[in-house]
Scaffold this motif. Structure first.
Motif, PDB file in Angstrom:
ATOM      1  N   ALA A  23       0.838  -1.206   0.000  1.00  0.00           N
ATOM      2  CA  ALA A  23       0.000   0.000   0.000  1.00  0.00           C
ATOM      3  C   ALA A  23       0.872   1.256   0.000  1.00  0.00           C
ATOM      4  O   ALA A  23       0.591   2.223  -0.725  1.00  0.00           O
ATOM      5  CB  ALA A  23      -0.929   0.001   1.209  1.00  0.00           C
ATOM      6  N   GLN A  24       1.945   1.251   0.802  1.00  0.00           N
ATOM      7  CA  GLN A  24       2.864   2.398   0.854  1.00  0.00           C
ATOM      8  C   GLN A  24       3.583   2.574  -0.481  1.00  0.00           C
ATOM      9  O   GLN A  24       3.751   3.693  -0.963  1.00  0.00           O
ATOM     10  CB  GLN A  24       3.886   2.188   1.980  1.00  0.00           C
ATOM     11  N   LEU A  25       3.993   1.463  -1.083  1.00  0.00           N
ATOM     12  CA  LEU A  25       4.695   1.534  -2.376  1.00  0.00           C
ATOM     13  C   LEU A  25       3.770   2.055  -3.473  1.00  0.00           C
ATOM     14  O   LEU A  25       4.192   2.831  -4.334  1.00  0.00           O
ATOM     15  CB  LEU A  25       5.238   0.152  -2.752  1.00  0.00           C
ATOM     16  N   MET A  26       2.517   1.649  -3.436  1.00  0.00           N
ATOM     17  CA  MET A  26       1.542   2.139  -4.425  1.00  0.00           C
ATOM     18  C   MET A  26       1.351   3.649  -4.297  1.00  0.00           C
ATOM     19  O   MET A  26       1.191   4.360  -5.290  1.00  0.00           O
ATOM     20  CB  MET A  26       0.189   1.433  -4.229  1.00  0.00           C
ATOM     21  N   GLU A  27       1.383   4.121  -3.052  1.00  0.00           N
ATOM     22  CA  GLU A  27       1.209   5.561  -2.812  1.00  0.00           C
ATOM     23  C   GLU A  27       2.459   6.340  -3.225  1.00  0.00           C
ATOM     24  O   GLU A  27       2.370   7.411  -3.818  1.00  0.00           O
ATOM     25  CB  GLU A  27       0.916   5.799  -1.318  1.00  0.00           C
TER      26      GLU A  27
ATOM     27  N   PRO B 185      -3.394  -4.659   0.170  1.00  0.00           N
ATOM     28  CA  PRO B 185      -1.983  -4.236   0.021  1.00  0.00           C
ATOM     29  C   PRO B 185      -1.290  -3.824   1.325  1.00  0.00           C
ATOM     30  O   PRO B 185      -0.064  -3.881   1.401  1.00  0.00           O
ATOM     31  CB  PRO B 185      -2.083  -3.052  -0.945  1.00  0.00           C
ATOM     32  N   SER B 186      -2.043  -3.443   2.355  1.00  0.00           N
ATOM     33  CA  SER B 186      -1.391  -3.067   3.608  1.00  0.00           C
ATOM     34  C   SER B 186      -0.949  -4.299   4.400  1.00  0.00           C
ATOM     35  O   SER B 186      -0.208  -4.175   5.381  1.00  0.00           O
ATOM     36  CB  SER B 186      -2.309  -2.185   4.463  1.00  0.00           C
ATOM     37  N   ASN B 187      -1.382  -5.484   3.984  1.00  0.00           N
ATOM     38  CA  ASN B 187      -0.955  -6.722   4.642  1.00  0.00           C
ATOM     39  C   ASN B 187       0.143  -7.455   3.877  1.00  0.00           C
ATOM     40  O   ASN B 187       0.431  -8.615   4.149  1.00  0.00           O
ATOM     41  CB  ASN B 187      -2.158  -7.658   4.849  1.00  0.00           C
TER      42      ASN B 187
ATOM     43  N   PHE C  11     -11.190  -2.975  -1.272  1.00  0.00           N
ATOM     44  CA  PHE C  11     -10.785  -1.836  -2.112  1.00  0.00           C
ATOM     45  C   PHE C  11     -11.925  -0.816  -2.190  1.00  0.00           C
ATOM     46  O   PHE C  11     -11.694   0.390  -2.070  1.00  0.00           O
ATOM     47  CB  PHE C  11     -10.421  -2.307  -3.523  1.00  0.00           C
ATOM     48  N   CYS C  12     -13.150  -1.298  -2.366  1.00  0.00           N
ATOM     49  CA  CYS C  12     -14.310  -0.387  -2.434  1.00  0.00           C
ATOM     50  C   CYS C  12     -14.498   0.369  -1.121  1.00  0.00           C
ATOM     51  O   CYS C  12     -14.773   1.572  -1.123  1.00  0.00           O
ATOM     52  CB  CYS C  12     -15.578  -1.167  -2.770  1.00  0.00           C
ATOM     53  N   LEU C  13     -14.339  -0.334  -0.003  1.00  0.00           N
ATOM     54  CA  LEU C  13     -14.467   0.311   1.310  1.00  0.00           C
ATOM     55  C   LEU C  13     -13.436   1.421   1.493  1.00  0.00           C
ATOM     56  O   LEU C  13     -13.677   2.403   2.186  1.00  0.00           O
ATOM     57  CB  LEU C  13     -14.304  -0.721   2.434  1.00  0.00           C
ATOM     58  N   GLY C  14     -12.288   1.241   0.866  1.00  0.00           N
ATOM     59  CA  GLY C  14     -11.227   2.254   0.925  1.00  0.00           C
ATOM     60  C   GLY C  14     -11.401   3.350  -0.104  1.00  0.00           C
ATOM     61  O   GLY C  14     -10.510   4.202  -0.269  1.00  0.00           O
ATOM     62  N   GLY C  15     -12.520   3.352  -0.805  1.00  0.00           N
ATOM     63  CA  GLY C  15     -12.793   4.390  -1.803  1.00  0.00           C
ATOM     64  C   GLY C  15     -12.023   4.211  -3.094  1.00  0.00           C
ATOM     65  O   GLY C  15     -11.878   5.144  -3.885  1.00  0.00           O
TER      66      GLY C  15
ATOM     67  N   GLU D 239     -12.584   2.392  -6.025  1.00  0.00           N
ATOM     68  CA  GLU D 239     -13.444   1.613  -6.925  1.00  0.00           C
ATOM     69  C   GLU D 239     -12.726   1.228  -8.223  1.00  0.00           C
ATOM     70  O   GLU D 239     -12.897   0.111  -8.728  1.00  0.00           O
ATOM     71  CB  GLU D 239     -14.728   2.388  -7.265  1.00  0.00           C
ATOM     72  N   GLU D 240     -11.921   2.150  -8.748  1.00  0.00           N
ATOM     73  CA  GLU D 240     -11.200   1.873 -10.002  1.00  0.00           C
ATOM     74  C   GLU D 240     -10.183   0.753  -9.800  1.00  0.00           C
ATOM     75  O   GLU D 240     -10.046  -0.145 -10.645  1.00  0.00           O
ATOM     76  CB  GLU D 240     -10.503   3.151 -10.491  1.00  0.00           C
ATOM     77  N   THR D 241      -9.473   0.805  -8.670  1.00  0.00           N
ATOM     78  CA  THR D 241      -8.503  -0.250  -8.355  1.00  0.00           C
ATOM     79  C   THR D 241      -9.227  -1.572  -8.138  1.00  0.00           C
ATOM     80  O   THR D 241      -8.739  -2.635  -8.555  1.00  0.00           O
ATOM     81  CB  THR D 241      -7.693   0.116  -7.088  1.00  0.00           C
ATOM     82  N   ALA D 242     -10.391  -1.511  -7.495  1.00  0.00           N
ATOM     83  CA  ALA D 242     -11.193  -2.716  -7.263  1.00  0.00           C
ATOM     84  C   ALA D 242     -11.546  -3.388  -8.587  1.00  0.00           C
ATOM     85  O   ALA D 242     -11.441  -4.612  -8.737  1.00  0.00           O
ATOM     86  CB  ALA D 242     -12.466  -2.367  -6.489  1.00  0.00           C
ATOM     87  N   LYS D 243     -11.941  -2.567  -9.558  1.00  0.00           N
ATOM     88  CA  LYS D 243     -12.325  -3.082 -10.873  1.00  0.00           C
ATOM     89  C   LYS D 243     -11.114  -3.725 -11.565  1.00  0.00           C
ATOM     90  O   LYS D 243     -11.211  -4.830 -12.119  1.00  0.00           O
ATOM     91  CB  LYS D 243     -12.872  -1.930 -11.724  1.00  0.00           C
ATOM     92  N   LYS D 244      -9.971  -3.038 -11.520  1.00  0.00           N
ATOM     93  CA  LYS D 244      -8.745  -3.580 -12.134  1.00  0.00           C
ATOM     94  C   LYS D 244      -8.330  -4.876 -11.440  1.00  0.00           C
ATOM     95  O   LYS D 244      -7.894  -5.837 -12.083  1.00  0.00           O
ATOM     96  CB  LYS D 244      -7.607  -2.558 -12.024  1.00  0.00           C
ATOM     97  N   TYR D 245      -8.449  -4.878 -10.110  1.00  0.00           N
ATOM     98  CA  TYR D 245      -8.088  -6.061  -9.338  1.00  0.00           C
ATOM     99  C   TYR D 245      -8.929  -7.260  -9.774  1.00  0.00           C
ATOM    100  O   TYR D 245      -8.400  -8.347 -10.043  1.00  0.00           O
ATOM    101  CB  TYR D 245      -8.281  -5.819  -7.832  1.00  0.00           C
TER     102      TYR D 245
END
Length: 249
Positions: free
Chosen positions: A78-82, A154-156, A189-193, A195-201
């Motif tokens: 998650a940190q690397l993605m950011e 990703p944070s895990n 992913f959706c809960l974290g806002g 949605e686009e990443t959720a769809k790609k995932y």
């Protein structure tokens, strides 16, 4: 044992770093059975050969239960993605590959995902008719025995300094249907806002696992209902919004 360096604070627990060890200290009154079960689950997952921080001991600190395990130095996915948004797709691909590696394993002594979901649906804030429908849907889904992380996000995932990924937080692990676990990740992913990443995932997971998207989507209402019994009011409201959704785009 040094508890000066706090890594994270979560509901019912605080994680500290002491040199090359992590200490997860549970709040006073936290279920002894749940702590011992979590440590046992991690020990069982260690035996599958998956890359995880190993349990070193279970102990009590000032009257509170604690699990001590290896500290892995590095950044979470998650940190690397950011930090590197241009590499997000690359990281997402690594993320899905890791999840598929987890799901390629079996661990016969783990609790069954279906049993856990049935219990959670019974506790959900839903009317009897809806609960009956969800129990019936769950019973009709194919029974598998794959390792399901239960909180795969990703944070895990920690990428160590030498580039090796490690998977953290096995407190929700069960054995069951991989697509149910994918549905859970999608909803996280959706809960974290995101949605686009959720769809790609979801697209990536289905492509790499050769799974029909509709099959994972069939799990969404069941997984959402079972997860709605925890978290804050906003999360519960969001998850319960998925329960009656039959078709997805």
């Amino acid at each position: 044992m040094n508890l000066d360096n706090v890594i994270s604070v979560r509901t019912n627990k605080t994680v500290y770093r002491d040199g090359d060890r992590c200490i997860k200290v549970f709040n006073e009154g936290f279920s002894k059975a749940d702590v011992l079960n979590e440590a046992l689950n991690i020990a069982r997952i260690e035996e599958t050969g998956l890359p995880i921080p190993k349990v070193l001991e279970v102990t009590m600190i000032d009257g509170k239960w604690a699990i001590v395990y290896e500290y892995i130095k590095g950044d979470t996915l998650a940190q690397l993605m950011e930090k590197n948004p241009d590499k997000k797709d690359e990281y997402l691909e690594m993320f899905v590959d890791l999840q598929l590696t987890v799901q390629s394993k079996t661990c016969p002594l783990l609790n069954k995902l279906k049993d856990k979901m049935n219990r959670k649906i019974s506790q959900a804030n839903l009317d009897a008719t809806t609960r009956y429908d969800l129990h019936t849907r769950l019973e009709g889904m194919p029974k598998h025995k794959k390792v399901c992380h239960g909180d795969f996000n990703p944070s895990n995932i920690v990428i160590s300094e030498d580039g090796k990924p490690y998977i953290l937080d096995w407190s929700h692990v069960t054995q069951g249907n991989a697509s149910a676990d994918a549905a859970r990740t999608y909803l996280l992913f959706c809960l974290g806002g995101e949605e686009e990443t959720a769809k790609k995932y979801l697209e990536l997971f289905c492509k790499k696992s050769d799974t029909a998207r509709q099959y994972v989507q069939k799990w969404m209402p069941i997984v959402a209902a079972s997860q709605s019994v925890k978290g804050n009011e906003k999360e519960r409201e969001f998850l319960l919004g998925w329960v009656n959704v039959v078709e997805y785009q």
